[in-house]
Design a protein around this motif. Structure first.
Motif, PDB file in Angstrom:
ATOM      1  N   TYR A  83      18.175   3.072   0.072  1.00  0.00           N
ATOM      2  CA  TYR A  83      17.079   3.676  -0.664  1.00  0.00           C
ATOM      3  C   TYR A  83      16.386   2.937  -1.566  1.00  0.00           C
ATOM      4  O   TYR A  83      15.197   2.265  -1.591  1.00  0.00           O
ATOM      5  N   VAL A  84      16.985   2.399  -2.559  1.00  0.00           N
ATOM      6  CA  VAL A  84      16.837   1.407  -3.726  1.00  0.00           C
ATOM      7  C   VAL A  84      16.447   0.213  -3.312  1.00  0.00           C
ATOM      8  O   VAL A  84      15.363  -0.334  -3.556  1.00  0.00           O
ATOM      9  N   PHE A  85      17.113  -0.366  -2.171  1.00  0.00           N
ATOM     10  CA  PHE A  85      16.632  -1.618  -1.527  1.00  0.00           C
ATOM     11  C   PHE A  85      15.103  -1.343  -0.994  1.00  0.00           C
ATOM     12  O   PHE A  85      14.481  -2.258  -1.092  1.00  0.00           O
ATOM     13  N   MET A  86      14.951  -0.413  -0.201  1.00  0.00           N
ATOM     14  CA  MET A  86      13.585  -0.085   0.156  1.00  0.00           C
ATOM     15  C   MET A  86      12.503  -0.051  -0.613  1.00  0.00           C
ATOM     16  O   MET A  86      11.625  -0.664  -0.501  1.00  0.00           O
ATOM     17  N   ILE A  87      12.810   0.608  -1.862  1.00  0.00           N
ATOM     18  CA  ILE A  87      11.911   0.931  -2.930  1.00  0.00           C
ATOM     19  C   ILE A  87      11.639  -0.679  -3.548  1.00  0.00           C
ATOM     20  O   ILE A  87      10.380  -0.906  -3.599  1.00  0.00           O
ATOM     21  N   ALA A  88      12.708  -1.410  -3.843  1.00  0.00           N
ATOM     22  CA  ALA A  88      12.516  -2.786  -4.460  1.00  0.00           C
ATOM     23  C   ALA A  88      11.706  -3.747  -3.353  1.00  0.00           C
ATOM     24  O   ALA A  88      10.816  -4.320  -3.778  1.00  0.00           O
ATOM     25  N   TRP A  89      11.908  -3.635  -2.166  1.00  0.00           N
ATOM     26  CA  TRP A  89      11.443  -4.518  -0.907  1.00  0.00           C
ATOM     27  C   TRP A  89       9.873  -4.146  -0.913  1.00  0.00           C
ATOM     28  O   TRP A  89       9.205  -4.935  -0.793  1.00  0.00           O
ATOM     29  N   ASN A  90       9.749  -2.772  -0.900  1.00  0.00           N
ATOM     30  CA  ASN A  90       8.410  -2.405  -0.916  1.00  0.00           C
ATOM     31  C   ASN A  90       7.322  -2.435  -1.744  1.00  0.00           C
ATOM     32  O   ASN A  90       5.985  -2.215  -1.589  1.00  0.00           O
ATOM     33  N   GLU A  91       8.092  -2.563  -3.018  1.00  0.00           N
ATOM     34  CA  GLU A  91       7.096  -2.415  -4.484  1.00  0.00           C
ATOM     35  C   GLU A  91       6.112  -3.567  -4.255  1.00  0.00           C
ATOM     36  O   GLU A  91       6.182  -4.557  -4.271  1.00  0.00           O
ATOM     37  N   PHE A  92       4.864  -2.974  -4.686  1.00  0.00           N
ATOM     38  CA  PHE A  92       3.805  -4.017  -4.721  1.00  0.00           C
ATOM     39  C   PHE A  92       3.069  -4.113  -6.120  1.00  0.00           C
ATOM     40  O   PHE A  92       3.095  -5.151  -6.517  1.00  0.00           O
ATOM     41  N   SER A 145       8.048   1.592   6.085  1.00  0.00           N
ATOM     42  CA  SER A 145       7.297   0.318   6.118  1.00  0.00           C
ATOM     43  C   SER A 145       6.656   0.119   4.691  1.00  0.00           C
ATOM     44  O   SER A 145       6.338   1.031   3.954  1.00  0.00           O
ATOM     45  N   PRO A 146       6.777  -1.309   4.466  1.00  0.00           N
ATOM     46  CA  PRO A 146       6.067  -1.728   3.104  1.00  0.00           C
ATOM     47  C   PRO A 146       4.558  -1.414   3.252  1.00  0.00           C
ATOM     48  O   PRO A 146       3.744  -1.341   4.274  1.00  0.00           O
ATOM     49  N   VAL A 147       4.262  -0.727   2.244  1.00  0.00           N
ATOM     50  CA  VAL A 147       2.721  -0.169   2.161  1.00  0.00           C
ATOM     51  C   VAL A 147       1.671  -1.215   2.223  1.00  0.00           C
ATOM     52  O   VAL A 147       0.763  -0.700   2.822  1.00  0.00           O
ATOM     53  N   ILE A 148       1.935  -2.720   1.775  1.00  0.00           N
ATOM     54  CA  ILE A 148       1.020  -3.579   1.909  1.00  0.00           C
ATOM     55  C   ILE A 148       0.788  -3.751   3.364  1.00  0.00           C
ATOM     56  O   ILE A 148      -0.151  -3.981   3.805  1.00  0.00           O
ATOM     57  N   ALA A 149       2.043  -3.751   4.214  1.00  0.00           N
ATOM     58  CA  ALA A 149       1.993  -4.173   5.865  1.00  0.00           C
ATOM     59  C   ALA A 149       1.043  -2.996   6.403  1.00  0.00           C
ATOM     60  O   ALA A 149      -0.004  -3.454   7.378  1.00  0.00           O
ATOM     61  N   LEU A 159      -5.321  -1.236  -2.120  1.00  0.00           N
ATOM     62  CA  LEU A 159      -5.215  -1.956  -0.955  1.00  0.00           C
ATOM     63  C   LEU A 159      -6.196  -1.670   0.086  1.00  0.00           C
ATOM     64  O   LEU A 159      -6.988  -2.479   0.844  1.00  0.00           O
ATOM     65  N   LEU A 160      -6.580  -0.424   0.423  1.00  0.00           N
ATOM     66  CA  LEU A 160      -7.584   0.065   1.479  1.00  0.00           C
ATOM     67  C   LEU A 160      -8.956  -0.153   1.120  1.00  0.00           C
ATOM     68  O   LEU A 160      -9.762  -0.835   1.903  1.00  0.00           O
ATOM     69  N   THR A 161      -9.296   0.002  -0.073  1.00  0.00           N
ATOM     70  CA  THR A 161     -10.647   0.102  -0.551  1.00  0.00           C
ATOM     71  C   THR A 161     -11.292  -0.650  -1.658  1.00  0.00           C
ATOM     72  O   THR A 161     -12.075  -0.913  -2.315  1.00  0.00           O
ATOM     73  N   GLY A 162     -10.115  -0.881  -2.450  1.00  0.00           N
ATOM     74  CA  GLY A 162     -10.234  -1.429  -3.898  1.00  0.00           C
ATOM     75  C   GLY A 162     -10.705  -0.362  -4.983  1.00  0.00           C
ATOM     76  O   GLY A 162     -11.329  -0.820  -5.806  1.00  0.00           O
ATOM     77  N   GLY A 163     -10.812   0.725  -4.416  1.00  0.00           N
ATOM     78  CA  GLY A 163     -11.465   1.976  -5.428  1.00  0.00           C
ATOM     79  C   GLY A 163     -13.023   1.806  -5.035  1.00  0.00           C
ATOM     80  O   GLY A 163     -13.588   2.412  -5.605  1.00  0.00           O
ATOM     81  N   ASN A 164     -13.450   1.172  -4.192  1.00  0.00           N
ATOM     82  CA  ASN A 164     -15.175   1.163  -3.870  1.00  0.00           C
ATOM     83  C   ASN A 164     -15.399   2.573  -3.063  1.00  0.00           C
ATOM     84  O   ASN A 164     -14.248   3.062  -2.542  1.00  0.00           O
ATOM     85  N   ALA A 165     -16.556   2.357  -2.781  1.00  0.00           N
ATOM     86  CA  ALA A 165     -17.370   3.278  -1.936  1.00  0.00           C
ATOM     87  C   ALA A 165     -16.785   4.727  -2.119  1.00  0.00           C
ATOM     88  O   ALA A 165     -16.358   5.647  -1.179  1.00  0.00           O
ATOM     89  N   GLY A 166     -16.900   5.151  -3.441  1.00  0.00           N
ATOM     90  CA  GLY A 166     -16.460   6.769  -3.796  1.00  0.00           C
ATOM     91  C   GLY A 166     -15.050   6.766  -3.630  1.00  0.00           C
ATOM     92  O   GLY A 166     -14.534   7.779  -3.107  1.00  0.00           O
TER      93      GLY A 166
END
Lengths: 407, 427
Positions: free
Chosen positions: A333-342, B238-242, B372-379
Motif C-alpha cells: 500500500y505504501v509502495f502504491m502511494i509513493a509510486w502514484n504520488e504526483f 492506478s496512478p492519478v496522472i494516468a 490535472l483535468l481542468t487546471g482549475g479553470n472553467a468554474g
C-alpha cells in the motif's frame, strides 16, 4: 392493472435490452470498423419487445435448439426491418455487420433469459415484481459498471498503439492492425524509452518507492508495536494525533516545504522526495499496523517475556513473523502511494534526469508531443501497479480496507 | 513482601514507558519535521507578504573591469567596479566592498571618494545602503610603478569581497493580514467556496451511492465474481496522472472519441469541450437550465475514481452479516426491497456515515484530480487548486499560504466532528 402482469415486464425488458445492446454494438462497430455507422433505434424498439413476448410465452419448451433458432430469427428480423442494411454501412463490411447483428440478437436473448427466467406471463405478486426488477437491474448494472470502469483504460492502451497520422485522420478508428510489425505498433513506447528518458524515470520511481517502503516499515513497525502493546502514558491522545496527521493533505504543507527545501537546496533532488514521502506514509502504516498488532494475542508476548526475551527480540522474532501478511500488505500500500504520488514530485523536481514517472508524464503533456506518447507513458506508469495488484490482490485488498480511506 | 512486588512492577512499567517512547521517537521526529513544522510555518508565511521571488535571497552583484593599458607607465588606467542590487524589492544595508590593489600600481584617484578608502593597498568601500534595483560604479585610477611585474600584477586576480545585510521577509518579525484580506475580499472567494462544497458533497455522495450499488451487485455470487471485484478496483489503484489524462483524451473536443461518436450518431452537431466549458444550456420542456459542465465532469471523475473504495468497505461489511437473518425475513414474507430497506440498510448505515465523513474530508482536500483535468479553470477552482494558483501561478506565496490556512481550519472542524462521531460508531 396492466403493469402487474408478467407480459408487461417481458415487453419492457425486451425493449430496454434491445436498445441497450443496439447502442453497445453500434459503438463497437464504429470502433472496430472506423467508418461511420448510424444508430438506428426505432426498429429494435419493436423487435426487442417481440422477443420478450416470445420468451415469456415459450418458457415451457426452452431448449438449446429453441434458443439457437430464436437468435437466428431475431437476426433475420433485424436485417429485414432495415431492408438488409442495419447500420447504413458501406457494402464492403457485410461480414462484420452480419456478425454485429448476430451478436446483438444473441445478447438480447441471453439477457432476456436471465431477467425473465421463471417469470409467469400472468398477474404477479408484489414479491415477484420486485424480484424481477432486482434481477433486471442487476444485469444492466453489472454490465454498465464493468464498461464504465474499463473504457478509460481501453482508450489508454489503444491510443498508445496508434500513430499520429491515423489518430488525426479518424479518431474513432481504434482497431489495431495486427499485421503491422512490432516496431510500428509499439513505436510510442520505443520512442519514450529512447528519446524521452523513460528508462531513467522508471528507475527513479522504483528507487524512491522502494526506499519509502523500507524507511516507512523500519520506523512504523516498532512504533506500531509500542502503541499496540506497551503501556505508554497518553496513548489515546497519541493515537488520535496519528489519525489527525494522516488526514492532513500535502497541498496544505507544500508551500513551506517548497520554501524550506529551496533554501537548503534539497528541493530538486530525489533525496528530498525520499525525506518527504515516508513522513506522509508513516502515520498510515502506523495506524494500519497498530490494528494488526493489537489483534495478535498478547499471551505469546507474555510467555516470551517470561522466557527472558527482550521487547526488541519479541518484535523481531514473534511480532514480525506472525504478521508477515499484514506487513506485506502495508508495504504494498505504501509502495502504491509513493509510486502514484504526483503533487510533491511535480513541485520538487525540475531536472529531467531525476524525474519520477508521474513527473515525467506531466512533462509529456504539451501540445508539441503527440497524444499517443502521453498515453504510452500512462500505460508504463500503470503496468507495475497493476502487476502488483493482480499478483497480490488479496493482500492489497486487506491493506486498502484497513487504511485505504486516504488518497 | 508486597512492597517488593510493587517496586518490581513499577520499574517494569517505567522500563516499558521508556522503551515505548524510544520506539516512537523517530516517528515523532520525522512527522514533526515534515508535517507539524510545515503546518506551523504555513501560518507564519500566511501573515507575510512573501512572493516566490523572495525564496532567492537578494544579492549584490559586482563586476570588475579594467579600462586602458596597464603596462603603460605614463598613462592612467581605470579599474571599475560596477555593482547592482539584484532584488527588485529589498534594499541592502551595510554594504562593504573590499579588494586588494596589487603592489605594482599606484592609486591616483578614487571615486566616489566619500565612501572609499585605501589603506596599505587594501581598498575598502563602505557604501551603506544600496536601494532595490539601483546600481553604481566605483572608479579607481591607477598607473604602473617600478615594482610592476608582468605576470604577477593583475588587479583582476583578486576577486572583490562583498558583505552586506538585508532584511529577509521569511524570518523577520513583520506581520500583516494583507493576505487574508486579499483572500476573503476577492469576489472569487464565494465562488471558490461554492465550487469546493459542490465538488465535495456531490463527489462524496456519488461515490458512496455507486459504491453501495456495486456492493449490492457483487454480493450475489456468480461466475467470475472475484475477477470483476478486482477489475472494479482498477480506477482506484492506478496512478492519478494516468487515468486523469486518459479521461482528458477520451473527452477531448477535437480528437476525443466521445465527441466524434456523438457527432457520428447525430446526437450533437458541434463538439463539446467537456473540461473547458463552464456552463452548457440544457433545455427541458422549454426551460433553459445552465448546467455546470466542467464541474460535473470533474465530479464524475471523482465518483469514477473513488467508488471502488466505498464498494470495498461496504462489501466487506455486508459479507460479515449473518445470512440467517435474511432467511428469517424471507420466511416472514419480506420482499427483496423490504429486505434491503429494513435489514441491509440499517446494518450498513454506520459504516456508510463513517465513510462519508472520511471521504468528505479527503475529497475536500483533493488537489491532483482537478488540477490535472481542468487546471482549475472553467468554474472548477476549489480551495486546494486556489493554493497552487495563488502561490505558484501568481507567485504570491503568502496568499497561497493564507488559502492553505483556510483549508486547514475547515479540515480541523471536519475532523473534530468526525472524531466525536466515530466514537459512537465502531469502525
Amino acid at each position: 392493472m396492466f403493469w402487474k402482469y408478467g407480459l408487461f415486464f417481458s415487453i419492457l425488458s425486451g425493449g430496454i435490452w434491445g436498445i441497450f445492446w443496439q447502442i453497445f454494438f453500434t459503438v463497437v462497430g464504429i470502433l472496430t470498423l472506423g467508418t461511420p455507422l448510424s444508430l438506428e433505434l426505432s426498429q429494435i424498439m419493436i423487435i426487442g419487445p417481440l422477443a420478450g413476448i416470445l420468451y415469456i410465452k415459450s418458457q415451457k419448451f426452452l431448449s438449446i435448439k429453441f434458443h439457437l433458432t430464436t437468435i437466428i430469427v431475431i437476426t433475420f428480423l433485424i436485417f429485414i426491418s432495415h431492408l438488409g442494411n442495419p447500420y447504413q454501412a458501406k457494402d464492403e463490411n457485410r461480414l462484420i455487420i452480419f456478425m454485429l447483428t448476430l451478436l446483438t440478437s444473441f445478447f438480447i436473448w441471453v439477457s432476456l433469459n436471465h431477467s425473465l427466467y421463471n417469470l409467469s406471463p400472468g398477474k404477479l405478486s408484489k414479491h415477484d415484481i420486485e424480484s424481477f426488477f432486482i434481477k433486471f437491474m442487476w444485469g444492466i448494472g453489472l454490465i454498465i459498471l464493468i464498461l464504465i470502469t474499463l473504457i478509460p483504460f481501453y482508450i489508454m492502451i489503444m491510443t498508445s498503439l496508434k500513430n499520429q497520422q491515423s489518430l488525426i485522420l479518424n479518431p474513432l478508428d481504434l482497431s489495431v492492425n495486427l499485421n503491422t510489425d512490432f516496431k510500428t505498433l509499439f513505436n510510442s513506447y520505443i520512442e519514450l524509452f529512447t528519446n524521452f528518458n523513460f528508462h531513467l524515470f522508471l528507475i527513479n520511481s522504483f528507487i524512491v518507492s522502494c526506499t519509502t517502503v523500507i524507511i516507512t516499515l523500519f520506523f512504523s513497525i516498532p512504533g506500531a508495536y509500542a502503541l499496540a502493546r506497551l503501556r505508554i502514558p497518553n496513548k489515546k491522545i497519541f493515537s488520535g494525533t496519528v489519525i489527525l496527521i494522516y488526514l492532513i493533505p500535502s497541498i496544505v504543507l507544500i508551500i513551506p516545504l517548497y520554501a524550506v527545501f529551496s533554501y537548503i537546496g534539497l528541493r530538486n533532488s530525489l533525496f528530498g522526495l525520499i525525506l518527504v514521502y515516508p513522513a506522509t506514509t508513516i502515520p498510515v502504516a502506523l495506524y494500519m499496523l497498530r490494528g494488526y498488532f493489537s489483534a495478535l494475542s498478547s499471551e505469546i508476548d507474555d510467555a516470551a517475556l517470561m522466557d527472558g526475551l527482550s521487547r526488541i527480540q519479541i518484535i523481531l522474532k514473534i511480532a514480525i513473523p506472525l504478521s508477515k501478511p499484514a506487513i506485506v500488505s502495508v508495504g504494498l500500500y505504501v509502495f502504491m502511494i509513493a509510486w502514484n504520488e504526483f503533487l510533491i514530485a511535480f513541485m520538487f523536481l525540475d531536472d529531467p534526469s531525476i524525474f519520477t514517472l508521474s513527473r515525467g508524464i506531466m512533462s509529456l503533456n504539451s501540445s508539441e508531443i503527440p497524444q499517443q506518447h502521453l498515453m504510452a507513458g500512462a500505460v508504463i506508469a500503470t503496468i507495475p501497479v497493476m502487476i502488483i495488484f493482480l499478483y497480490l490482490e488479496k493482500f492489497l485488498i486487506s491493506g486498502l480496507s484497513a487504511g485505504g480511506v486516504k488518497g | 513482601m508486597t512492597n517488593i512486588k510493587k517496586k518490581n512492577k513499577n520499574t517494569l512499567l517505567e522500563k516499558e514507558k521508556k522503551l515505548g517512547l524510544i520506539l516512537l521517537l523517530p516517528t515523532i521526529l520525522i512527522v514533526f519535521s515534515v508535517v507539524i513544522f510545515p503546518l506551523l510555518a504555513n501560518f507564519w508565511i500566511s501573515f507575510k507578504p512573501v512572493s516566490l521571488g523572495d525564496l532567492r535571497p537578494p544579492k549584490l552583484i559586482v563586476k570588475e573591469r579594467i579600462k586602458g593599458k596597464l603596462s603603460n607607465k605614463n598613462q592612467l588606467a581605470e579599474i571599475q567596479y560596477r555593482y547592482r542590487n539584484s532584488s527588485i524589492k529589498y534594499d541592502l544595508e551595510n554594504v562593504i566592498i573590499k579588494d586588494t590593489i596589487p603592489n605594482g600600481f599606484t592609486v591616483k584617484d578614487l571615486h566616489p571618494a566619500q565612501f572609499c578608502k585605501i589603506k596599505l593597498k587594501e581598498l575598502t568601500c563602505n557604501l551603506n545602503n544600496v536601494s532595490s534595483r539601483s546600481s553604481g560604479k566605483i572608479i579607481i585610477k591607477i598607473h604602473k610603478n617600478d615594482q610592476w611585474q608582468k605576470e604577477l600584477d593583475n588587479p583582476k586576480k583578486t576577486k572583490p569581497l562583498v558583505t552586506f545585510s538585508s532584511k529577509n521577509v521569511l524570518t523577520s518579525f513583520e506581520f500583516n493580514t494583507e493576505n487574508f484580506k486579499k483572500v476573503f475580499s476577492a469576489s472569487e472567494f464565494f465562488e471558490v467556496l461554492k465550487v469546493s462544497f459542490y465538488y465535495t458533497i456531490f463527489g462524496t455522495a456519488g461515490a458512496l451511492l455507486v459504491g453501495l450499488l456495486a456492493a449490492q451487485i457483487l454480493q450475489k455470487s456468480f461466475r467470475g465474481r472475484s475477477i470483476v471485484r478486482g477489475l472494479l478496483l482498477f480506477p482506484y489503484v492506478s496512478p492519478v496522472i494516468a487515468v486523469a489524462f486518459a479521461w482528458v483524451i477520451l473527452f477531448d473536443p477535437f480528437s476525443g472519441i466521445v465527441n466524434s461518436m456523438l457527432i457520428q450518431m447525430n446526437v450533437i452537431d458541434k463538439p463539446i469541450n467537456f473540461f473547458g466549458q463552464k456552463y452548457t444550456d440544457i433545455i427541458i420542456f422549454g426551460y433553459v437550465f445552465k448546467f455546470p459542465l466542467a464541474l460535473s465532469m470533474v465530479i464524475a471523475f471523482e465518483i469514477w475514481r473513488y467508488f471502488p473504495l466505498s464498494f470495498l468497505f461496504i462489501l466487506a461489511r455486508m459479507q460479515s452479516f449473518p445470512e440467517e437473518v435474511y432467511d428469517a425475513a424471507k420466511i416472514d414474507g419480506a420482499s427483496p426491497l423490504q429486505q434491503f430497506y429494513y435489514i441491509s440498510l440499517p446494518f450498513l448505515i454506520g459504516i456508510m456515515s463513517i465513510l462519508f465523513l472520511l471521504r468528505f474530508i479527503w475529497t475536500f482536500n483533493k488537489f491532483d484530480d482537478i488540477f490535472l483535468l481542468t487546471g482549475g479553470n472553467a468554474g472548477t477552482r476549489t480551495f486546494t487548486v486556489n493554493v497552487y494558483e495563488q502561490a505558484f501561478a501568481i507567485s504570491n506565496l503568502g496568499a497561497g499560504a493564507a488559502v492553505a490556512v483556510v483549508i486547514f481550519i475547515f479540515l480541523l472542524t471536519f475532523s473534530l466532528f468526525f472524531m466525536r462521531y466515530s466514537k459512537k460508531e465502531t469502525f
